[in-house]
Design a protein around this motif. Sequence first.
Motif, PDB file in Angstrom:
ATOM      1  N   GLU A 197       6.661  30.170  15.197  1.00 15.12           N
ATOM      2  CA  GLU A 197       7.482  29.463  14.205  1.00 15.12           C
ATOM      3  C   GLU A 197       6.926  29.560  12.790  1.00 15.12           C
ATOM      4  O   GLU A 197       5.714  29.706  12.595  1.00 15.12           O
ATOM      5  CB  GLU A 197       7.595  27.979  14.603  1.00 15.12           C
ATOM      6  N   SER A 198       7.814  29.407  11.805  1.00 16.74           N
ATOM      7  CA  SER A 198       7.451  29.493  10.383  1.00 16.74           C
ATOM      8  C   SER A 198       6.310  28.554  10.000  1.00 16.74           C
ATOM      9  O   SER A 198       5.486  28.884   9.156  1.00 16.74           O
ATOM     10  CB  SER A 198       8.643  29.098   9.512  1.00 16.74           C
ATOM     11  N   GLU A 199       6.280  27.364  10.626  1.00 12.65           N
ATOM     12  CA  GLU A 199       5.255  26.360  10.259  1.00 12.65           C
ATOM     13  C   GLU A 199       3.851  26.906  10.464  1.00 12.65           C
ATOM     14  O   GLU A 199       2.904  26.480   9.826  1.00 12.65           O
ATOM     15  CB  GLU A 199       5.399  25.078  11.120  1.00 12.65           C
ATOM     16  N   THR A 216       2.881  30.076  10.018  1.00 12.17           N
ATOM     17  CA  THR A 216       2.536  31.265   9.235  1.00 12.17           C
ATOM     18  C   THR A 216       1.336  31.078   8.296  1.00 12.17           C
ATOM     19  O   THR A 216       0.413  31.891   8.337  1.00 12.17           O
ATOM     20  CB  THR A 216       3.762  31.802   8.459  1.00 12.17           C
ATOM     21  N   LYS A 275       7.875  34.512  12.637  1.00 12.01           N
ATOM     22  CA  LYS A 275       8.833  34.050  11.618  1.00 12.01           C
ATOM     23  C   LYS A 275       8.191  33.945  10.233  1.00 12.01           C
ATOM     24  O   LYS A 275       7.003  33.642  10.116  1.00 12.01           O
ATOM     25  CB  LYS A 275       9.357  32.664  12.025  1.00 12.01           C
ATOM     26  N   SER A 276       9.010  34.148   9.217  1.00 11.69           N
ATOM     27  CA  SER A 276       8.629  33.925   7.802  1.00 11.69           C
ATOM     28  C   SER A 276       7.340  34.639   7.399  1.00 11.69           C
ATOM     29  O   SER A 276       6.325  34.013   7.096  1.00 11.69           O
ATOM     30  CB  SER A 276       8.478  32.429   7.505  1.00 11.69           C
ATOM     31  N   VAL A 277       7.426  35.959   7.389  1.00  9.97           N
ATOM     32  CA  VAL A 277       6.222  36.751   7.094  1.00  9.97           C
ATOM     33  C   VAL A 277       6.218  37.322   5.673  1.00  9.97           C
ATOM     34  O   VAL A 277       5.374  38.158   5.352  1.00  9.97           O
ATOM     35  CB  VAL A 277       6.054  37.905   8.121  1.00  9.97           C
ATOM     36  N   ASP A 278       7.127  36.865   4.820  1.00  5.89           N
ATOM     37  CA  ASP A 278       7.253  37.500   3.497  1.00  5.89           C
ATOM     38  C   ASP A 278       5.971  37.484   2.661  1.00  5.89           C
ATOM     39  O   ASP A 278       5.741  38.399   1.875  1.00  5.89           O
ATOM     40  CB  ASP A 278       8.408  36.875   2.700  1.00  5.89           C
ATOM     41  N   GLY A 331      13.186  38.123   6.781  1.00  2.00           N
ATOM     42  CA  GLY A 331      11.954  37.333   6.702  1.00  2.00           C
ATOM     43  C   GLY A 331      11.110  37.319   7.967  1.00  2.00           C
ATOM     44  O   GLY A 331       9.972  36.866   7.951  1.00  2.00           O
ATOM     45  N   ASP A 332      11.680  37.786   9.072  1.00  2.00           N
ATOM     46  CA  ASP A 332      10.943  37.707  10.341  1.00  2.00           C
ATOM     47  C   ASP A 332      10.529  39.095  10.843  1.00  2.00           C
ATOM     48  O   ASP A 332      11.179  40.094  10.549  1.00  2.00           O
ATOM     49  CB  ASP A 332      11.816  37.036  11.412  1.00  2.00           C
TER      50      ASP A 332
END
Length: 434
Positions: free
Chosen positions: A306-308, A310, A334-337, A366-367
Amino acid sequence: MDIKILKAKENIHKEIKGLPGDKSIAHRSLIIGCIPKGTYNIYNFPKGDDCIVTLNNMEKLGVKVSYEDEYNLKVISPGIEGFKKDAGILNCDNSGTTVRLLLGLLCAANIRAILIGDESLSKRPMERILEPLQLMGGTFQCSDGKLPINTTKLSNLESIEYSMTVSSAQVKSALLIAAIVAKRNIVVKETLSTRDHTEIMMKYLGADIKCEEKSITLEKSNLCSKDMFIPGDISSAAFIIGLCLLSKESSITLKDVLLNPSRRKFIDILKAMGADINIYITETRSGELVGDIKAKSSNLKGIEIESESTPSIIDEIPLLSVLAAFSEGTTIIKSVDELKVKESNRVDGIINNLKRCGIQAHYDNGDLFIKGGNSYINKNISIESQKDHRIAMAFAVLSIRNLKNTNINHWEYTNISFPNSIKFFSEFLNMVES
Ligand code: S3P
């Protein structure tokens, strides 16, 4: 320097000691440690290029550093008031942490300097630091939010309350450093928690700092000089753990490693992937948790991260991506930008190199998606490290599952964070310089 990795070793059962000191803590041990006037020792200071860059720049500011023995430094600081007021050019080379933390310090201490870096650092975003420092009253000259940056502070900084717009420990640390140097109060609010070494070190050195969930309050404080011990770098340990997990019938114990919860999230993720891995906290040193990590060869399964998570696994994503390739099922990170603005574009580095190995991976909105289910690779591969230490080392881990040869270019960049990396990687791999 390229490195050629030949057949992997199997059945390794080792206790591994003497990992180089943690890079994040090492930078802070000099930049924050030198704010008060005084003499102190830093034990287990790593010889990685980034940390030496910080050391050289602190010397340029007027701090005296000498080696007591190979890894122990004696530091004599004139205190922030005694720093040179005109520091000239400070070359931060490849080190994002050096430049960003120094920006906080220089602008609060009214020190004129021109900060420069290598090709990679000169492309990285600095606006994220300049914007909040400007809100405090700092002034800079730079074009396009990139290096070179001239610090030209003309007025005293103000206390602020700041809500972070990017999840970055470097930004948070620059602000806390600016506030403590300028003797101001600050409240920093995070959306997602990031590594907390700055807070821990400031507290250890006597600051009035309160850390609540996602909110840090620093009251105007004086720091004192104190000896510091730097535990083994958990982000370097991660690669050796990765080698062990993918190796056949092996087990390792890594001794005296940093086990700070804000850095060990990747271990929870590995557990969720089915890894046989455990931590053993043995002590607290200079405010940081230290202990051992035990890991065994494991069959892994893909998961959704999950993004949290990252920000707390940011440096381990290249490694986790490689491990995902040998796990059952697909892994989604998730959310690897943020990975696109590291020492290189790591999203590209991960995907392109996995593809070179015949492994499917892609980026979408973003993922990052990695298709697992691979057991072994059976072809000669050339990895493009992009002069990025973590891409080079992640793909050295991958090579343990290549039955043929793996070539990795610019291995010398591993010295950025993991000095003497060959010694540790060679526990599992047969490596030759080429
Ligand atoms: C670091 C913070 C992270 C990390 C870097 C070290 C630090 O960067 O990627 O290797 O020591 O504060 P960001 O703050 O940009 O996420």
